[in-house]
Design a protein around this motif. Structure first.
Motif, mmCIF file in Angstrom:
data_model
loop_
_atom_site.group_PDB
_atom_site.id
_atom_site.type_symbol
_atom_site.label_atom_id
_atom_site.label_comp_id
_atom_site.label_asym_id
_atom_site.label_seq_id
_atom_site.Cartn_x
_atom_site.Cartn_y
_atom_site.Cartn_z
ATOM 1 N N MET A 1 56.856 36.719 21.473
ATOM 2 C CA MET A 1 56.406 36.679 22.839
ATOM 3 C C MET A 1 54.880 36.607 22.839
ATOM 4 N N SER A 2 54.317 35.748 23.680
ATOM 5 C CA SER A 2 52.866 35.560 23.728
ATOM 6 C C SER A 2 52.185 36.747 24.409
ATOM 7 N N ILE A 3 50.869 36.832 24.258
ATOM 8 C CA ILE A 3 50.102 37.895 24.916
ATOM 9 C C ILE A 3 50.250 37.765 26.427
ATOM 10 N N ALA A 4 50.223 36.548 26.932
ATOM 11 C CA ALA A 4 50.369 36.328 28.373
ATOM 12 C C ALA A 4 51.717 36.840 28.871
ATOM 13 N N GLU A 5 52.789 36.542 28.143
ATOM 14 C CA GLU A 5 54.129 36.996 28.539
ATOM 15 C C GLU A 5 54.227 38.515 28.471
ATOM 16 N N ARG A 6 53.685 39.096 27.406
ATOM 17 C CA ARG A 6 53.713 40.562 27.270
ATOM 18 C C ARG A 6 52.902 41.222 28.374
ATOM 19 N N THR A 7 51.777 40.610 28.729
ATOM 20 C CA THR A 7 50.926 41.154 29.784
ATOM 21 C C THR A 7 51.646 41.124 31.124
ATOM 22 N N ARG A 8 52.265 39.995 31.447
ATOM 23 C CA ARG A 8 52.991 39.877 32.721
ATOM 24 C C ARG A 8 54.150 40.877 32.782
ATOM 25 N N GLU A 9 54.852 41.025 31.696
ATOM 26 C CA GLU A 9 55.962 41.980 31.641
ATOM 27 C C GLU A 9 55.446 43.401 31.852
ATOM 28 N N ALA A 10 54.347 43.742 31.201
ATOM 29 C CA ALA A 10 53.773 45.083 31.339
ATOM 30 C C ALA A 10 53.306 45.335 32.773
ATOM 31 N N VAL A 11 52.747 44.328 33.415
ATOM 32 C CA VAL A 11 52.307 44.483 34.802
ATOM 33 C C VAL A 11 53.510 44.682 35.718
ATOM 34 N N ARG A 12 54.554 43.928 35.505
ATOM 35 C CA ARG A 12 55.752 44.057 36.356
ATOM 36 C C ARG A 12 56.405 45.427 36.211
ATOM 37 N N GLU A 13 56.170 46.101 35.099
ATOM 38 C CA GLU A 13 56.677 47.465 34.914
ATOM 39 C C GLU A 13 55.818 48.486 35.652
ATOM 40 N N ARG A 14 54.696 48.037 36.202
ATOM 41 C CA ARG A 14 53.764 48.902 36.922
ATOM 42 C C ARG A 14 53.448 48.257 38.274
ATOM 43 N N PRO A 15 54.314 48.450 39.271
ATOM 44 C CA PRO A 15 54.131 47.783 40.566
ATOM 45 C C PRO A 15 52.772 48.045 41.213
ATOM 46 N N PHE A 16 52.192 49.218 40.989
ATOM 47 C CA PHE A 16 50.880 49.495 41.566
ATOM 48 C C PHE A 16 49.843 48.518 41.036
ATOM 49 N N LEU A 17 49.954 48.140 39.753
ATOM 50 C CA LEU A 17 49.008 47.204 39.164
ATOM 51 C C LEU A 17 49.248 45.792 39.702
ATOM 52 N N LEU A 18 50.493 45.445 39.906
ATOM 53 C CA LEU A 18 50.811 44.146 40.501
ATOM 54 C C LEU A 18 50.200 44.044 41.896
ATOM 55 N N ASP A 19 50.343 45.098 42.703
ATOM 56 C CA ASP A 19 49.730 45.102 44.036
ATOM 57 C C ASP A 19 48.218 44.993 43.945
ATOM 58 N N ALA A 20 47.622 45.715 43.003
ATOM 59 C CA ALA A 20 46.158 45.673 42.846
ATOM 60 C C ALA A 20 45.692 44.281 42.414
ATOM 61 N N LEU A 21 46.440 43.635 41.534
ATOM 62 C CA LEU A 21 46.098 42.266 41.135
ATOM 63 C C LEU A 21 46.158 41.336 42.341
ATOM 64 N N ARG A 22 47.199 41.478 43.150
ATOM 65 C CA ARG A 22 47.343 40.639 44.341
ATOM 66 C C ARG A 22 46.208 40.889 45.323
ATOM 67 N N ALA A 23 45.743 42.129 45.395
ATOM 68 C CA ALA A 23 44.676 42.487 46.335
ATOM 69 C C ALA A 23 43.293 42.141 45.797
ATOM 70 N N GLY A 24 43.206 41.810 44.497
ATOM 71 C CA GLY A 24 41.926 41.436 43.910
ATOM 72 C C GLY A 24 40.997 42.603 43.670
ATOM 73 N N VAL A 25 41.547 43.775 43.363
ATOM 74 C CA VAL A 25 40.729 44.976 43.191
ATOM 75 C C VAL A 25 40.860 45.592 41.798
ATOM 76 N N VAL A 26 41.066 44.748 40.802
ATOM 77 C CA VAL A 26 41.305 45.246 39.449
ATOM 78 C C VAL A 26 40.092 45.024 38.553
ATOM 79 N N ASN A 27 39.765 46.027 37.789
ATOM 80 C CA ASN A 27 38.827 45.895 36.690
ATOM 81 C C ASN A 27 39.703 45.445 35.515
ATOM 82 N N TYR A 28 39.612 44.179 35.143
ATOM 83 C CA TYR A 28 40.531 43.615 34.153
ATOM 84 C C TYR A 28 40.414 44.301 32.793
ATOM 85 N N ARG A 29 39.232 44.644 32.378
ATOM 86 C CA ARG A 29 39.038 45.298 31.088
ATOM 87 C C ARG A 29 39.710 46.674 31.092
ATOM 88 N N ALA A 30 39.512 47.437 32.170
ATOM 89 C CA ALA A 30 40.126 48.760 32.268
ATOM 90 C C ALA A 30 41.657 48.643 32.314
#
Length: 164
Positions: A1-30
């Motif tokens: 599985m690629s890093i992109a696929e693993r990243t998307r899967e990990a985000v989907r396991e954390r709905p709060f992060l998915l909402d934050a990504l959609r809202a544009g309020v994420v510090n990507y490094r953090a």
């Protein structure tokens, strides 16, 4: 599985992060550090940026919901009496306890209930029982929290996020 696929899967396991990504309020490094994907953090951060660009904007919509309050409800084993909600043999009954039931009627669904529960948790109101069916949603809280919970629910139903 690629890093992109693993990243998307990990985000989907954390709905709060998915909402934050959609809202544009994420510090990507953090966020990359928090995901702990056993990969280069900069690669994960880049994957998060690309994923965020593909997501629809976080756009809450107002729903038409009327909320009524019923005080003095209880949660007991199911018997032959009328009940407001039954789950796993336990039912919410009118005139049977010290809880307050808030019944929303109108444009409700599981997403509206989830938004309401998140908002109640954010202000420290514990939910004793909750459910949604058809155009009704029921939330049961401690009797002393009823008035505050009513204001939170009315606000929550006015800002339910559209699906991702």
């Amino acid at each position: 599985m690629s890093i992109a696929e693993r990243t998307r899967e990990a985000v989907r396991e954390r709905p709060f992060l998915l909402d934050a990504l959609r809202a544009g309020v994420v510090n990507y490094r953090a966020a990359a550090t928090m995901l702990e994907l056993d990969a280069n953090e900069e690669s994960v951060a880049a994957a998060l940026r690309r994923f965020a660009a593909d997501l629809p904007d976080y756009s809450p919509s107002e729903r038409s919901v009327r909320v009524t309050v019923e005080r003095g409800v209880g949660i007991e084993a199911v018997d032959d009496t009328d009940h407001l909600l039954v789950v796993g043999g336990q039912g919410v009954y009118a005139d049977a306890g010290s809880f307050t039931a808030l019944l929303g009627t109108g444009e409700v669904d599981a997403r509206a209930l989830a938004t309401a529960l998140d908002r109640l948790a954010a202000v420290g109101i514990d939910v004793e029982a909750a459910g949604v069916a058809g155009d009704h949603v029921l939330v049961v809280v401690d009797g002393r929290s009823g008035g505050r919970a009513l204001r939170v629910l009315e606000s929550a139903f006015g800002a339910v996020p559209d699906p991702a």
